[in-house]
Design a protein around this motif. Structure first.
Motif, PDB file in Angstrom:
ATOM      1  N   LEU A   5      75.788  42.508 147.629  1.00  0.00           N
ATOM      2  CA  LEU A   5      75.979  43.845 147.065  1.00  0.00           C
ATOM      3  C   LEU A   5      76.980  43.812 145.915  1.00  0.00           C
ATOM      4  CD1 LEU A   5      75.201  46.778 147.158  1.00  0.00           C
ATOM      5  CD2 LEU A   5      76.946  47.136 148.902  1.00  0.00           C
ATOM      6  N   ARG A   6      78.043  43.036 146.062  1.00  0.00           N
ATOM      7  CA  ARG A   6      79.038  42.904 144.991  1.00  0.00           C
ATOM      8  C   ARG A   6      78.371  42.318 143.735  1.00  0.00           C
ATOM      9  NH1 ARG A   6      82.313  39.927 147.548  1.00  0.00           N
ATOM     10  NH2 ARG A   6      83.526  41.624 148.414  1.00  0.00           N
ATOM     11  N   LEU A   7      77.555  41.294 143.916  1.00  0.00           N
ATOM     12  CA  LEU A   7      76.882  40.660 142.792  1.00  0.00           C
ATOM     13  C   LEU A   7      75.890  41.615 142.131  1.00  0.00           C
ATOM     14  CD1 LEU A   7      76.563  38.085 141.151  1.00  0.00           C
ATOM     15  CD2 LEU A   7      74.922  37.288 142.858  1.00  0.00           C
ATOM     16  N   PHE A   8      75.120  42.362 142.948  1.00  0.00           N
ATOM     17  CA  PHE A   8      74.209  43.370 142.397  1.00  0.00           C
ATOM     18  C   PHE A   8      74.974  44.393 141.572  1.00  0.00           C
ATOM     19  CE2 PHE A   8      70.604  42.720 145.514  1.00  0.00           C
ATOM     20  CZ  PHE A   8      69.626  42.564 144.553  1.00  0.00           C
ATOM     21  N   THR A   9      76.085  44.890 142.108  1.00  0.00           N
ATOM     22  CA  THR A   9      76.865  45.923 141.434  1.00  0.00           C
ATOM     23  C   THR A   9      77.427  45.416 140.117  1.00  0.00           C
ATOM     24  OG1 THR A   9      77.439  46.895 143.574  1.00  0.00           O
ATOM     25  CG2 THR A   9      78.824  47.497 141.691  1.00  0.00           C
ATOM     26  N   ARG A  10      78.004  44.247 140.131  1.00  0.00           N
ATOM     27  CA  ARG A  10      78.588  43.697 138.905  1.00  0.00           C
ATOM     28  C   ARG A  10      77.510  43.397 137.860  1.00  0.00           C
ATOM     29  NH1 ARG A  10      82.556  39.055 140.554  1.00  0.00           N
ATOM     30  NH2 ARG A  10      83.269  39.318 138.425  1.00  0.00           N
ATOM     31  N   THR A  11      76.377  42.861 138.320  1.00  0.00           N
ATOM     32  CA  THR A  11      75.272  42.557 137.409  1.00  0.00           C
ATOM     33  C   THR A  11      74.707  43.836 136.807  1.00  0.00           C
ATOM     34  OG1 THR A  11      74.746  40.571 138.675  1.00  0.00           O
ATOM     35  CG2 THR A  11      73.014  41.434 137.218  1.00  0.00           C
ATOM     36  N   HIS A  12      74.538  44.865 137.649  1.00  0.00           N
ATOM     37  CA  HIS A  12      74.024  46.154 137.159  1.00  0.00           C
ATOM     38  C   HIS A  12      74.925  46.718 136.071  1.00  0.00           C
ATOM     39  CE1 HIS A  12      73.965  50.617 137.290  1.00  0.00           C
ATOM     40  NE2 HIS A  12      72.685  50.383 137.102  1.00  0.00           N
ATOM     41  N   LYS A  13      76.227  46.684 136.270  1.00  0.00           N
ATOM     42  CA  LYS A  13      77.154  47.221 135.274  1.00  0.00           C
ATOM     43  C   LYS A  13      77.044  46.470 133.953  1.00  0.00           C
ATOM     44  CE  LYS A  13      80.611  49.186 138.344  1.00  0.00           C
ATOM     45  NZ  LYS A  13      82.025  49.179 138.750  1.00  0.00           N
ATOM     46  N   LEU A  14      76.978  45.149 134.026  1.00  0.00           N
ATOM     47  CA  LEU A  14      76.873  44.350 132.802  1.00  0.00           C
ATOM     48  C   LEU A  14      75.532  44.570 132.107  1.00  0.00           C
ATOM     49  CD1 LEU A  14      78.462  41.014 134.043  1.00  0.00           C
ATOM     50  CD2 LEU A  14      79.440  42.618 132.368  1.00  0.00           C
ATOM     51  N   LEU A  15      74.456  44.619 132.879  1.00  0.00           N
ATOM     52  CA  LEU A  15      73.132  44.825 132.297  1.00  0.00           C
ATOM     53  C   LEU A  15      73.018  46.216 131.684  1.00  0.00           C
ATOM     54  CD1 LEU A  15      70.331  43.739 131.734  1.00  0.00           C
ATOM     55  CD2 LEU A  15      69.659  44.445 134.038  1.00  0.00           C
ATOM     56  N   ARG A  16      73.568  47.215 132.351  1.00  0.00           N
ATOM     57  CA  ARG A  16      73.531  48.578 131.818  1.00  0.00           C
ATOM     58  C   ARG A  16      74.325  48.662 130.509  1.00  0.00           C
ATOM     59  NH1 ARG A  16      71.975  53.554 133.600  1.00  0.00           N
ATOM     60  NH2 ARG A  16      73.061  55.302 132.637  1.00  0.00           N
ATOM     61  N   ALA A  17      75.482  48.026 130.456  1.00  0.00           N
ATOM     62  CA  ALA A  17      76.299  48.047 129.237  1.00  0.00           C
ATOM     63  C   ALA A  17      75.577  47.338 128.094  1.00  0.00           C
ATOM     64  CB  ALA A  17      77.653  47.397 129.496  1.00  0.00           C
ATOM     65  N   ALA A  18      74.956  46.197 128.376  1.00  0.00           N
ATOM     66  CA  ALA A  18      74.229  45.464 127.338  1.00  0.00           C
ATOM     67  C   ALA A  18      73.024  46.274 126.851  1.00  0.00           C
ATOM     68  CB  ALA A  18      73.772  44.108 127.874  1.00  0.00           C
ATOM     69  N   THR A  19      72.334  46.907 127.776  1.00  0.00           N
ATOM     70  CA  THR A  19      71.167  47.708 127.410  1.00  0.00           C
ATOM     71  C   THR A  19      71.587  48.933 126.612  1.00  0.00           C
ATOM     72  OG1 THR A  19      70.007  46.943 129.383  1.00  0.00           O
ATOM     73  CG2 THR A  19      69.128  48.902 128.308  1.00  0.00           C
ATOM     74  N   ASP A  20      72.658  49.595 127.036  1.00  0.00           N
ATOM     75  CA  ASP A  20      73.132  50.773 126.314  1.00  0.00           C
ATOM     76  C   ASP A  20      73.535  50.402 124.891  1.00  0.00           C
ATOM     77  OD1 ASP A  20      73.665  53.563 126.214  1.00  0.00           O
ATOM     78  OD2 ASP A  20      75.806  53.165 126.470  1.00  0.00           O
ATOM     79  N   ALA A  21      74.219  49.274 124.741  1.00  0.00           N
ATOM     80  CA  ALA A  21      74.621  48.834 123.392  1.00  0.00           C
ATOM     81  C   ALA A  21      73.395  48.551 122.530  1.00  0.00           C
ATOM     82  CB  ALA A  21      75.501  47.594 123.494  1.00  0.00           C
ATOM     83  N   ALA A  22      72.407  47.876 123.096  1.00  0.00           N
ATOM     84  CA  ALA A  22      71.195  47.547 122.327  1.00  0.00           C
ATOM     85  C   ALA A  22      70.399  48.797 121.973  1.00  0.00           C
ATOM     86  CB  ALA A  22      70.330  46.574 123.127  1.00  0.00           C
ATOM     87  N   MET A  23      70.275  49.732 122.910  1.00  0.00           N
ATOM     88  CA  MET A  23      69.499  50.946 122.665  1.00  0.00           C
ATOM     89  C   MET A  23      70.209  51.855 121.658  1.00  0.00           C
ATOM     90  SD  MET A  23      66.695  50.690 124.368  1.00  0.00           S
ATOM     91  CE  MET A  23      66.743  48.907 124.293  1.00  0.00           C
ATOM     92  N   SER A  24      71.533  51.911 121.746  1.00  0.00           N
ATOM     93  CA  SER A  24      72.279  52.819 120.864  1.00  0.00           C
ATOM     94  C   SER A  24      72.130  52.432 119.396  1.00  0.00           C
ATOM     95  CB  SER A  24      73.751  52.884 121.273  1.00  0.00           C
ATOM     96  OG  SER A  24      74.391  51.654 121.029  1.00  0.00           O
ATOM     97  N   GLU A  25      71.827  51.166 119.123  1.00  0.00           N
ATOM     98  CA  GLU A  25      71.578  50.746 117.739  1.00  0.00           C
ATOM     99  C   GLU A  25      70.374  51.471 117.149  1.00  0.00           C
ATOM    100  OE1 GLU A  25      71.182  46.513 117.373  1.00  0.00           O
ATOM    101  OE2 GLU A  25      73.014  46.151 118.518  1.00  0.00           O
ATOM    102  N   HIS A  26      69.513  52.015 118.022  1.00  0.00           N
ATOM    103  CA  HIS A  26      68.293  52.691 117.577  1.00  0.00           C
ATOM    104  C   HIS A  26      68.310  54.184 117.915  1.00  0.00           C
ATOM    105  CE1 HIS A  26      67.039  48.630 116.923  1.00  0.00           C
ATOM    106  NE2 HIS A  26      67.281  48.357 118.183  1.00  0.00           N
ATOM    107  N   GLY A  27      69.506  54.710 118.229  1.00  0.00           N
ATOM    108  CA  GLY A  27      69.651  56.130 118.514  1.00  0.00           C
ATOM    109  C   GLY A  27      69.109  56.550 119.866  1.00  0.00           C
ATOM    110  N   VAL A  28      69.010  55.606 120.794  1.00  0.00           N
ATOM    111  CA  VAL A  28      68.446  55.857 122.111  1.00  0.00           C
ATOM    112  C   VAL A  28      69.482  55.489 123.165  1.00  0.00           C
ATOM    113  CG1 VAL A  28      66.591  55.182 123.703  1.00  0.00           C
ATOM    114  CG2 VAL A  28      66.133  55.349 121.253  1.00  0.00           C
ATOM    115  N   ARG A  29      69.553  56.266 124.236  1.00  0.00           N
ATOM    116  CA  ARG A  29      70.464  55.979 125.341  1.00  0.00           C
ATOM    117  C   ARG A  29      69.708  55.290 126.470  1.00  0.00           C
ATOM    118  NH1 ARG A  29      75.834  57.724 124.983  1.00  0.00           N
ATOM    119  NH2 ARG A  29      75.722  56.314 126.723  1.00  0.00           N
TER     120      ARG A  29
END
Length: 144
Positions: A5-29
């Motif tokens: 569960l700890r690994l899932f949680t930490r991975t989710h946070k990192l993946l969400r941050a990376a995805t948000d950064a990539a999407m925001s470059e195109h005006g998408v959340r």
């Protein structure tokens, strides 16, 4: 907390941050890319139809649509035959986001699976599909 569960949680946070950064470059959340993905294939759905396809509640979809309309990604229009219904349509900006958003998603997936073998990728996909099905089965508040 269990190690898994700890690994899932930490991975989710990192993946969400990376995805948000990539999407925001195109005006998408984050999350909006999933809405766009459905509308790229089926433009003109109602918020309820879109919510059902994404496994979220209609009020969640209405709120998301409002934010996406403010960002210029979609527009809401009354149904021509049933004025009680509102339909969601992509704007030019929403349509133009398809190629760059899909490319950004491809790059993220490539990055996070770069050290996995093809067999490990298949196993990961299978395991995540099963976990999602188990967690979303019978829920009144679907997971997105």
């Amino acid at each position: 907390m269990s190690e898994l569960l700890r690994l899932f949680t930490r991975t989710h946070k990192l993946l969400r941050a990376a995805t948000d950064a990539a999407m925001s470059e195109h005006g998408v959340r984050v999350g909006q890319n999933l809405v766009l993905e459905v509308l790229w294939k089926h433009d003109g759905l109602t918020p309820g139809e879109l919510a059902a396809r994404l496994g979220v509640t209609t009020p969640t979809m209405v709120n998301t649509a409002g934010r996406m309309e403010a960002a210029g990604l979609l527009t809401r229009r009354r149904d021509e035959t049933d004025r009680r219904l509102v339909r969601l349509y992509l704007t030019d900006r929403g349509r133009d986001a398809e190629a760059p958003v899909q490319e950004a998603r491809r790059r993220i997936e490539e990055r996070v699976t770069a050290t996995l073998t093809e067999e490990e990728r298949r196993c990961l996909h299978s395991a995540l599909t099963k976990i999602y099905a188990e967690l979303s089965a019978g829920r009144s508040d679907p997971i997105l």
